[in-house]
Design a protein around this motif. Structure first.
Motif, PDB file in Angstrom:
ATOM      1  N   MET A 177      -5.024   3.241   9.334  1.00 57.55           N
ATOM      2  CA  MET A 177      -4.644   1.711   8.912  1.00 57.55           C
ATOM      3  C   MET A 177      -4.771   1.600   7.252  1.00 57.55           C
ATOM      4  SD  MET A 177      -4.196  -0.298  11.315  1.00 57.55           S
ATOM      5  CE  MET A 177      -5.018  -1.691  12.227  1.00 57.55           C
ATOM      6  N   SER A 178      -4.465   2.509   6.531  1.00 60.32           N
ATOM      7  CA  SER A 178      -4.218   2.313   5.138  1.00 60.32           C
ATOM      8  C   SER A 178      -2.996   2.268   4.642  1.00 60.32           C
ATOM      9  CB  SER A 178      -4.741   3.880   4.592  1.00 60.32           C
ATOM     10  OG  SER A 178      -4.856   3.678   3.183  1.00 60.32           O
ATOM     11  N   TYR A 179      -2.726   1.141   4.162  1.00 65.73           N
ATOM     12  CA  TYR A 179      -1.524   0.778   3.438  1.00 65.73           C
ATOM     13  C   TYR A 179      -1.517   0.938   2.172  1.00 65.73           C
ATOM     14  CZ  TYR A 179      -1.300  -1.879   7.939  1.00 65.73           C
ATOM     15  OH  TYR A 179      -1.300  -2.100   9.187  1.00 65.73           O
ATOM     16  N   ILE A 180      -2.072   2.115   1.505  1.00 63.81           N
ATOM     17  CA  ILE A 180      -2.280   2.188   0.053  1.00 63.81           C
ATOM     18  C   ILE A 180      -0.738   2.862  -0.273  1.00 63.81           C
ATOM     19  CG2 ILE A 180      -3.144   4.605   0.273  1.00 63.81           C
ATOM     20  CD1 ILE A 180      -3.855   1.959  -2.527  1.00 63.81           C
ATOM     21  N   GLY A 181      -0.053   3.615   0.639  1.00 64.63           N
ATOM     22  CA  GLY A 181       1.305   4.368   0.237  1.00 64.63           C
ATOM     23  C   GLY A 181       2.407   2.965  -0.062  1.00 64.63           C
ATOM     24  N   TYR A 182       2.388   2.130   0.850  1.00 64.43           N
ATOM     25  CA  TYR A 182       3.151   0.918   0.757  1.00 64.43           C
ATOM     26  C   TYR A 182       3.276   0.137  -0.435  1.00 64.43           C
ATOM     27  CZ  TYR A 182       4.345   1.875   5.374  1.00 64.43           C
ATOM     28  OH  TYR A 182       4.898   2.333   6.852  1.00 64.43           O
ATOM     29  N   VAL A 183       1.543   0.074  -0.818  1.00 62.55           N
ATOM     30  CA  VAL A 183       1.352  -0.751  -2.013  1.00 62.55           C
ATOM     31  C   VAL A 183       1.918   0.216  -3.212  1.00 62.55           C
ATOM     32  CG1 VAL A 183      -0.555  -1.541  -3.428  1.00 62.55           C
ATOM     33  CG2 VAL A 183      -0.770  -1.931  -1.037  1.00 62.55           C
ATOM     34  N   LEU A 184       1.713   1.365  -3.345  1.00 63.01           N
ATOM     35  CA  LEU A 184       2.001   2.118  -4.441  1.00 63.01           C
ATOM     36  C   LEU A 184       3.409   2.098  -4.445  1.00 63.01           C
ATOM     37  CD1 LEU A 184      -0.551   5.279  -4.293  1.00 63.01           C
ATOM     38  CD2 LEU A 184      -0.450   3.166  -5.851  1.00 63.01           C
ATOM     39  N   ALA A 185       4.249   2.188  -3.566  1.00 59.88           N
ATOM     40  CA  ALA A 185       5.389   2.399  -3.237  1.00 59.88           C
ATOM     41  C   ALA A 185       6.299   0.942  -3.912  1.00 59.88           C
ATOM     42  CB  ALA A 185       6.192   2.600  -2.103  1.00 59.88           C
ATOM     43  N   GLY A 186       5.515  -0.015  -3.623  1.00 63.40           N
ATOM     44  CA  GLY A 186       5.892  -1.456  -3.900  1.00 63.40           C
ATOM     45  C   GLY A 186       5.745  -1.496  -5.368  1.00 63.40           C
TER      46      GLY A 186
END
Length: 56
Positions: free
Chosen positions: A1-10
């Motif tokens: 449930m880690s959304y760090i990839g989406y945050v970094l991509a944003g």
């Protein structure tokens, strides 16, 4: 449930969009400034010896 990839991509896509925009704005400004006649340029870019003085 880690959304760090989406945050970094944003963040990365936002940074790249701003950098691209700045690049094109500066490039367009430089090309426009080269087209301005010498007599119509501002005192900063005129290259005259008495920059900033009003002793004409």
């Amino acid at each position: 449930m880690s959304y760090i990839g989406y945050v970094l991509a944003g963040w990365l896509s936002t940074f790249l969009a701003f950098a691209t925009y700045i690049f094109f704005v500066l490039r367009r400004g430089r090309s426009y400034s080269a087209k301005v006649p010498e007599a119509r340029r501002r005192w900063i870019d005129s290259g005259s010896e008495n920059k900033g003085s009003n002793n004409d």
